[in-house]
Enzyme design. Structure first.
Site, PDB file in Angstrom:
ATOM      1  N   GLU A   1      22.562 -47.847 -14.611  1.00 49.04           N
ATOM      2  CA  GLU A   1      22.496 -46.419 -14.310  1.00 49.04           C
ATOM      3  C   GLU A   1      23.763 -46.016 -13.546  1.00 49.04           C
ATOM      4  O   GLU A   1      24.259 -46.764 -12.710  1.00 49.04           O
ATOM      5  CB  GLU A   1      21.260 -46.151 -13.452  1.00 49.04           C
ATOM      6  CG  GLU A   1      21.107 -44.721 -12.971  1.00 49.04           C
ATOM      7  CD  GLU A   1      20.017 -44.574 -11.926  1.00 49.04           C
ATOM      8  OE1 GLU A   1      19.382 -43.511 -11.895  1.00 49.04           O
ATOM      9  OE2 GLU A   1      19.797 -45.518 -11.131  1.00 49.04           O
ATOM     10  N   LYS A  43      16.510 -39.515 -18.208  1.00 45.00           N
ATOM     11  CA  LYS A  43      15.502 -39.971 -17.255  1.00 45.00           C
ATOM     12  C   LYS A  43      14.404 -38.921 -17.118  1.00 45.00           C
ATOM     13  O   LYS A  43      14.669 -37.756 -16.837  1.00 45.00           O
ATOM     14  CB  LYS A  43      16.174 -40.237 -15.903  1.00 45.00           C
ATOM     15  CG  LYS A  43      15.295 -40.883 -14.857  1.00 45.00           C
ATOM     16  CD  LYS A  43      16.120 -41.166 -13.601  1.00 45.00           C
ATOM     17  CE  LYS A  43      15.324 -41.864 -12.534  1.00 45.00           C
ATOM     18  NZ  LYS A  43      16.147 -42.145 -11.322  1.00 45.00           N
ATOM     19  N   CYS A  86      15.724 -47.036 -13.405  1.00 45.47           N
ATOM     20  CA  CYS A  86      15.640 -47.239 -11.961  1.00 45.47           C
ATOM     21  C   CYS A  86      14.265 -46.899 -11.404  1.00 45.47           C
ATOM     22  O   CYS A  86      13.305 -47.638 -11.563  1.00 45.47           O
ATOM     23  CB  CYS A  86      16.744 -46.426 -11.286  1.00 45.47           C
ATOM     24  SG  CYS A  86      17.042 -46.890  -9.553  1.00 45.47           S
TER      25      CYS A  86
END
Length: 583
Positions: free
Chosen positions: A341, A401, A452
C-alpha cells in the site's frame, strides 16, 4: 448442623470492624480496591497475550480473573469494572496510535473503545447468576466485540480476542466459525477456569468461618453498598447448583457448577482438536511463486510521504534487483509481484514520470505486479488504490480500498476534531471508499485483495474468497507507526485469516514486517522492520471453502443470540424476584 447465612442486601447498612471505629480497618479499605485492581489487571494480562509476545495462553487466565471480578456484581458495578478492564487492555494495546500525533488521539480512542468492554462487563454481571453462566458470559463478550467492529464510523475491530491467538491451540476453530467462534472459545475457557475454582474457594471460606454466621440484615465487615453483590436467595440447608437444582451442604462440592465448569473448559479444547482436520495447506490448485517487495521509506513518521518519489524509487529499485537475481538464477522467476500500500503516493495516471518508473520495473521483472497507489481525481475524494500492472500493457485493473480509516484517511467531524489536535489538517483531502470486491487475475491465479486496515474486518477478507480468490494479499503501510507493536498485531490478523479461509496470505509492507503465510498460519518468510528486502516463495493455491467461509456471519449471529437469551433470562429472573419481594 450447617450454619444459616444471609447475603448482603442493597438496603443494609455496612457494619464496621467495631462499633467505636470511625473508619474501616486498613485491610478493609484495601479490600474495596480489590475488584477494581483485578479488573485493570485482567485487561493488562489480556494485552500481554497479544503479539509480538507469544503468550497467547495468558488470555484464558485473564478471562478467569475478569470472571472473578464481575460475577455477582450489580449492573452499575459491572459497567464500571468492565470499563477498567477495557482501559487495562486497550491503553497499552493501542499506544501506537499516538506514535506520531501525541497522546490525545490514543487516549480518546482507548477511552471510547473501552466503553464496549464496559457494556460487556455489565452484561456479564447480569448473566453471571444464571445456570451455565460461562457460556452466556462468553456470548456477551462476542456480542460486544461485534458491536465494536461495526460502530462508530464503520467500527474498529482491532483487539478482537481472536487476533491474539495466532500461535494458540484454539486457532483451528477459526476455520469452523471465524474470529467470533475463536474468541468465544477463549473467553469460555477462561470463565470456565474461574467457575471450576469458585465452588472449592467458597467451601474453604465456609470452613474458615466455622459455625460463625453473619447476622441477618448485616453485611460482612468492610463491605460497602457500592461493592456488594446483588442479592440472591438466602441459603440454608441447600444451595442452587448450575443446573437449577439443589446440592446438599454436606461438605461435597456441588456437581452442577463443576459440570458447567468442566464443559466450559473441555468444549473449546475438544472443539479445537477436532477442527485440526480443517487446517490444510495442501496445494489443491497447484502452486504459485510470489514475490513481495519491501522498498522501505526515507524516514519514519507522518512525513514519510514528503519524499514520495523516494518511496516509489525504493520499490522500483528492489523490483529491478529481483529481476537481476532472476536473470542470474539466484531467485526463481515469480509468477507475480506484490508491492505494498502507498508504494506510489504519486498518482501514475496523472504523472507520466511515475508511470514510466513503474512500467520499467514491471517490464524488467517480467511478471504482473500489484502497485499500491494514491489516485487523485480532478474532483472528488482521493482513492487508496491497488493497480494491476502488466508488463507491456500497463495498468489493466484497479481495486479501491472499501473501508477507509477514520481519522487516518478521512476526518469525520473535522472542525470539532481540530480543536483537540491540529494534526487532522495533515489529511488535507479525504479519501473515499470503493464499492467493488478486489480479486485480480494474476497470471492465472485469482488473488484476493484486502488493503491494510481491511484485514481486521471479517467481511472484507471473506468477500474475496467467496468471489474466487485462491490466495490473499494484504498490502500495508505501517511507516506512520514507527517501530511499535502495530505491525506485529496486524501480521497476527493475517495469520488468523489464513486459517479461517484456508488460503496462503502474502503481506507486503512498505517498511515491515512483510511476510508470507501458509494456509495453516505458519509464517515461512518475513522481513525485518525498516529494511529494504524482497521475499520470494512458492505458495499453495486453494479453492475449497472452510465452514467459516461458507457460513459467513451465521456463527456470530448464533453467539449473539446466545448472549441475548442470557440477558433476557437474567432480566426475567430479576422481574420475578422483585414481584416476589413486593408480595
Amino acid at each position: 448442623m450447617s450454619a444459616t447465612t444471609t447475603p448482603v442486601d442493597a438496603s443494609d447498612t455496612p457494619v464496621e470492624a467495631s462499633e467505636t471505629d470511625t473508619a474501616p480497618a486498613p485491610a478493609h479499605r484495601l479490600r474495596r480496591f480489590a475488584r477494581p485492581a483485578a479488573a485493570l489487571l485482567s485487561g493488562f494480562v489480556l494485552y500481554l497475550s497479544f503479539p509480538p509476545r507469544p503468550l497467547w495462553w495468558l488470555a484464558p487466565p485473564a478471562f478467569a480473573l475478569l470472571g472473578w471480578t464481575l460475577r455477582g456484581r450489580r449492573l452499575r458495578a459491572g459497567f464500571g469494572l468492565g470499563y477498567l478492564a477495557g482501559l487495562g487492555f486497550l491503553l497499552p494495546l493501542l499506544v501506537w496510535t499516538g506514535e506520531e500525533v501525541g497522546p490525545v488521539p490514543w487516549l480518546a480512542l482507548a477511552a471510547v473503545e473501552a466503553l464496549f468492554v464496559a457494556a460487556a462487563g455489565l452484561g456479564i454481571a447480569a448473566v453471571s447468576r444464571l445456570p451455565w453462566w460461562p457460556f452466556f458470559a462468553a456470548g456477551v463478550w462476542i456480542l460486544a466485540e461485534g458491536a465494536r467492529a461495526r460502530v462508530p464510523f464503520g467500527g474498529f475491530p482491532w483487539g478482537k480476542i481472536a487476533f491474539g491467538q495466532a500461535d494458540g491451540v484454539f486457532l483451528p476453530l477459526a476455520a469452523v466459525g471465524g474470529t467470533p467462534l475463536l474468541g468465544f472459545a477463549v473467553a469460555l475457557c477462561g470463565f470456565g477456569l474461574y467457575e471450576a475454582a469458585r465452588p472449592a474457594r467458597a467451601r474453604r471460606a465456609q470452613g474458615d468461618s466455622g459455625a460463625t454466621a453473619t447476622a441477618p440484615g448485616a453485611s460482612a465487615p468492610g463491605a460497602t453498598v457500592s461493592d456488594a453483590p446483588a442479592p440472591e436467595t438466602t441459603a440454608t440447608a441447600s444451595a442452587p447448583d448450575a443446573s437449577g437444582g439443589t446440592a446438599p451442604r454436606t461438605g461435597a462440592l456441588p456437581r452442577g457448577p463443576l459440570v458447567a465448569a468442566a464443559l466450559a473448559v473441555l468444549v473449546p479444547v475438544t472443539g479445537a482438536l477436532a477442527a485440526l482436520s480443517l487446517v490444510d495447506d495442501s496445494a489443491e490448485d497447484g502452486t504459485a511463486t510470489v514475490a513481495a517487495i519491501q522498498g522501505n521509506v526515507p524516514r519514519l513518521g507522518l512525513d514519510f510521504n514528503a519524499q514520495r518519489r523516494a518511496v516509489l524509487d525504493n520499490h522500483a529499485a528492489r523490483t529491478r534487483e529481483l529481476a537481476r537475481a532472476v536473470a542470474e538464477k539466484r531467485e526463481p522467476q515469480p509468477d507475480f509481484v506484490l508491492w505494498p500500500e502507498n508504494s506510489s503516493d504519486i498518482d501514475p495516471y496523472a504523472n507520466p514520470d511515475a508511470a514510466d518508473v513503474i512500467d520499467e520495473a514491471v517490464r524488467a521483472v517480467g511478471a504482473p505486479t500489484v502497485i499500491g497507489a494514491v489516485v487523485a481525481p480532478e474532483t472528488g475524494k482521493l482513492r487508496n488504490t491497488l493497480i494491476q500492472w502488466e508488463p507491456g500493457r500497463g495498468p489493466v485493473a484497479t481495486y479501491d480500498k472499501r473501508h477507509v480509516q477514520p481519522f487516518g484517511e478521512y476526518i469525520p467531524m473535522r472542525p470539532l476534531v481540530r480543536i483537540f489536535n491540529s494534526n487532522v489538517d495533515r489529511v488535507s483531502r479525504d479519501f473515499g471508499p470503493g464499492d467493488k470486491i478486489g480479486v485480480f487475475d494474476l497470471a492465472g491465479t485469482k488473488v484476493g485483495l484486502a488493503t491494510c486496515y481491511e484485514a481486521a474486518f471479517d467481511w472484507a477478507v471473506r468477500d474475496t474468497v467467496t468471489h474466487g480468490a485462491q490466495l490473499i494479499t494484504v498490502p500495508s503501510n505501517n511507516a506512520t507507526f514507527g517501530r511499535s507493536e502495530m505491525t506485529y498485531q496486524q501480521l497476527a490478523m493475517s495469520r488468523v485469516r489464513a486459517v479461517e479461509h484456508s488460503r496462503a496470505v502474502v503481506v507486503p509492507v512498505t517498511s515491515g514486517v512483510s511476510a508470507v503465510i501458509r494456509p495453516d498460519g505458519e509464517v515461512v518468510a518475513q522481513t525485518k522492520m525498516f529494511t529494504p528486502d524482497v521475499l520470494v516463495e512458492k505458495v499453495p493455491l486453494r479453492s475449497s471453502q472452510t465452514p467459516a467461509t461458507r457460513m459467513g456471519t451465521l456463527p456470530e449471529a448464533l453467539l449473539a443470540a446466545l448472549a441475548a437469551a442470557g440477558l433476557g433470562w437474567s432480566a426475567l429472573r430479576s422481574v420475578r424476584a422483585r414481584r416476589t419481594r413486593t408480595e
